[in-house]
Enzyme design. Structure first.
Site, PDB file in Angstrom:
ATOM      1  N   PHE A 114     -15.347  15.805 -34.907  1.00 38.96           N
ATOM      2  CA  PHE A 114     -15.376  17.330 -34.440  1.00 38.96           C
ATOM      3  C   PHE A 114     -15.567  17.121 -32.770  1.00 38.96           C
ATOM      4  CE2 PHE A 114     -17.447  21.368 -33.520  1.00 38.96           C
ATOM      5  CZ  PHE A 114     -16.389  22.177 -34.054  1.00 38.96           C
ATOM      6  N   ASP A 185     -22.547  12.670 -39.723  1.00 41.85           N
ATOM      7  CA  ASP A 185     -22.426  14.075 -39.549  1.00 41.85           C
ATOM      8  C   ASP A 185     -21.930  14.692 -41.104  1.00 41.85           C
ATOM      9  OD1 ASP A 185     -21.830  16.519 -39.070  1.00 41.85           O
ATOM     10  OD2 ASP A 185     -21.429  16.319 -37.126  1.00 41.85           O
ATOM     11  N   TYR A 210     -24.691  26.866 -41.752  1.00 36.24           N
ATOM     12  CA  TYR A 210     -23.739  28.082 -41.865  1.00 36.24           C
ATOM     13  C   TYR A 210     -22.458  27.731 -42.689  1.00 36.24           C
ATOM     14  CZ  TYR A 210     -22.198  25.989 -37.520  1.00 36.24           C
ATOM     15  OH  TYR A 210     -21.780  25.086 -36.501  1.00 36.24           O
ATOM     16  N   LYS A 211     -22.044  26.433 -42.738  1.00 31.79           N
ATOM     17  CA  LYS A 211     -20.691  26.268 -43.708  1.00 31.79           C
ATOM     18  C   LYS A 211     -21.082  26.396 -45.157  1.00 31.79           C
ATOM     19  CE  LYS A 211     -18.714  23.954 -39.626  1.00 31.79           C
ATOM     20  NZ  LYS A 211     -18.953  22.637 -38.970  1.00 31.79           N
ATOM     21  N   ARG A 357      -6.058  25.588 -43.025  1.00 30.25           N
ATOM     22  CA  ARG A 357      -7.127  24.917 -43.768  1.00 30.25           C
ATOM     23  C   ARG A 357      -7.513  25.785 -44.705  1.00 30.25           C
ATOM     24  NH1 ARG A 357     -12.411  23.019 -40.398  1.00 30.25           N
ATOM     25  NH2 ARG A 357     -12.484  25.210 -39.911  1.00 30.25           N
TER      26      ARG A 357
HETATM   27  C1  LIG Z   1     -19.074  22.834 -37.231  1.00 28.95           C
HETATM   28  C2  LIG Z   1     -19.385  21.618 -36.829  1.00 28.95           C
HETATM   29  C3  LIG Z   1     -20.247  21.262 -35.348  1.00 28.95           C
HETATM   30  C4  LIG Z   1     -20.797  22.555 -34.690  1.00 28.95           C
HETATM   31  O1  LIG Z   1     -21.743  22.474 -34.114  1.00 28.95           O
HETATM   32  P1  LIG Z   1     -22.680  23.572 -33.801  1.00 28.95           P
HETATM   33  O2  LIG Z   1     -23.999  22.994 -32.522  1.00 28.95           O
HETATM   34  O3  LIG Z   1     -23.534  24.247 -34.945  1.00 28.95           O
HETATM   35  O4  LIG Z   1     -21.874  24.732 -33.075  1.00 28.95           O
HETATM   36  C5  LIG Z   1     -20.316  20.068 -34.937  1.00 28.95           C
HETATM   37  N1  LIG Z   1     -19.918  18.956 -35.425  1.00 28.95           N
HETATM   38  C6  LIG Z   1     -19.246  19.077 -36.739  1.00 28.95           C
HETATM   39  C7  LIG Z   1     -18.844  17.713 -37.371  1.00 28.95           C
HETATM   40  C8  LIG Z   1     -18.911  20.348 -37.283  1.00 28.95           C
HETATM   41  O5  LIG Z   1     -18.112  20.408 -38.214  1.00 28.95           O
END
Ligand SMILES: *Cc1c(COP(=O)(O)O)cnc(C)c1O
Length: 398
Positions: A114, A185, A210-211, A357
């Site tokens: 990400f 992560d 939140y996911k 997705r």
């Molecule tokens: C959703 C996601 C994020 C989002 O980070 P926030 O700081 O909560 O906005 C970061 N890394 C990954 C791998 C994600 O899937």
């Protein structure tokens, strides 16, 4: 006893007529959350005001809720704490891990990670000095790229775009054999797969709530530090609530004991209460059942879509061990196709450049929804219902 997913389904408030396949981006609202948050606002904040920090136990929420998440990610109790956003937690874990490997300068990650994780790593390298480098390789090339120059291997277990899953134990073992640490992560694995951070020997792990954990928009992130490191890892973000004695108001920073040192500032109490309530849904859920059900749902979706929609190309690995709980397909008009699906009540999302997705959360998605979603998708593809100007204008959030 196996988990009864019709029971967990009844614990969610899903909009009438909507097939929600986006729990991998933002989990839906569990029924008990609104009352619990309302009670915290009026009964605790309203009545106790500042005394709520002690009387209502607000100050202990980050560790107490962290423990509930520990079970879901296979972590040792007492080694997960909540706070901040995931990007911040990535930075923290990475900074601590780098410092624990002081002779090396390379962070290794993959191009499927990400962007925020990569941006945080880049920013940290800039702060640390010109010798620090972020190296990214293709996901399938990670294993070969772990050599004795790598200080920290930083990976997201499940690729947010393709749903491809890394082999955490194997890659961590290779990293350790090469003298590197591993930061994982779990944004797309916590609450979605049978992730086992302790067994997989992760050094640090982070993820958002939140996911698949359904804490609601902006819910706090979590960080795990392995027991063998927790009292040596120096918190790079040394906020007062990570101090050994925050209310001594010392002028010098001394890291707190254990995982508490990874706290930074005032916890987001309302969001933590929402998350705490949302985690009740998991009480009767066995992670092995969740994983089995997730694979059944994703297998069925892949098979039916491939049979009904020849123009869509599968982007997700077929092999179970290499798959998280989402399925992605590629199509040059992916954005418009997803908009057409959303207009018909099937909610997934689009990730540039061409990925549509679909997330499958066994807690509230069943085989009926899989079949209905495929029927609607097939209709949209056959009739080219997506080929309309209103489906091609990009919104701010895709
Ligand atoms: C959703 C996601 C994020 C989002 O980070 P926030 O700081 O909560 O906005 C970061 N890394 C990954 C791998 C994600 O899937």
């Amino acid at each position: 006893m196996t988990t009864d997913f019709t029971k967990t389904r009844a614990l969610f408030d899903l909009p009438e007529g909507m097939i929600y396949l986006d729990g991998n981006s933002l989990g839906p609202l569990p029924r008990n959350v609104a009352d619990r948050v309302a009670q915290t606002i009026t009964g605790e904040w309203g009545q106790m005001v500042i005394t709520g920090w002690n009387r209502a136990g607000w100050m202990d929420l980050p560790a107490r809720v962290g423990d509930r998440i520990a079970r879901l990610i296979g972590a040792e109790a007492g080694h997960v704490v909540m706070g901040d956003t995931l990007s911040i937690k990535v930075y923290q874990a990475l900074a601590s891990a780098l410092e624990m490997n002081p002779d090396r300068r390379v962070i290794l990650s993959d191009t499927g990670n990400f962007p925020s994780d990569l941006y945080m790593a880049e920013g940290l390298c800039k702060t640390l000095g010109p010798e620090y480098r972020l190296v990214t390789v293709a996901p399938q090339e990670v294993e070969a790229a772990i050599d004795d120059s790598v200080a920290v291997l930083m990976l997201t277990e499940v690729d947010y775009r393709t749903g491809r899953r890394h082999d955490m134990p194997a890659l961590t073992a290779k990293a350790h054999a090469m003298g590197a640490l591993a930061v994982w992560d779990l944004a797309h694995s916590a609450g979605a797969t049978d992730v086992k951070v302790a067994e997989g020997r992760a050094d640090f792990a982070v993820g958002c709530s939140y996911k698949y954990l359904n804490s609601g928009p902006g819910g706090p992130a979590f960080i795990y530090v392995a027991p063998r490191h927790v009292d040596v890892a120096r918190p790079a973000l040394s906020g007062w609530l990570g101090h050994e004695a925050p209310f001594a108001f010392d002028l010098d920073y001394r890291p707190g004991r254990g995982i508490d040192r990874m706290r930074v500032g005032t916890p987001p109490v309302l969001q933590l209460v929402a998350l705490d309530a949302a985690l009740d849904v998991w009480d009767g859920v066995r992670i092995a059942d969740l994983r089995a059900r997730s694979l059944e749902l994703t297998d069925a979706f892949i098979k039916s879509v491939e049979a009904a929609c020849p123009d869509l190309t599968l982007a997700t690995p077929r092999e179970h061990a290499m798959r998280g709980s989402q399925v992605s397909f590629r199509h040059p008009e992916g954005y418009a196709i997803m908009q057409a699906l959303i207009a018909r009540g099937v909610i997934g999302d689009f990730r540039a450049p061409d990925i549509i997705r679909f997330g499958f959360t066994p807690l509230f998605v069943g085989m009926d929804e899989v079949e209905q979603a495929v029927t609607i998708l097939a209709e949209i593809m056959e009739t080219r219902a997506w080929d309309r100007p209103e489906f091609k204008t990009r919104a701010k959030v895709t």
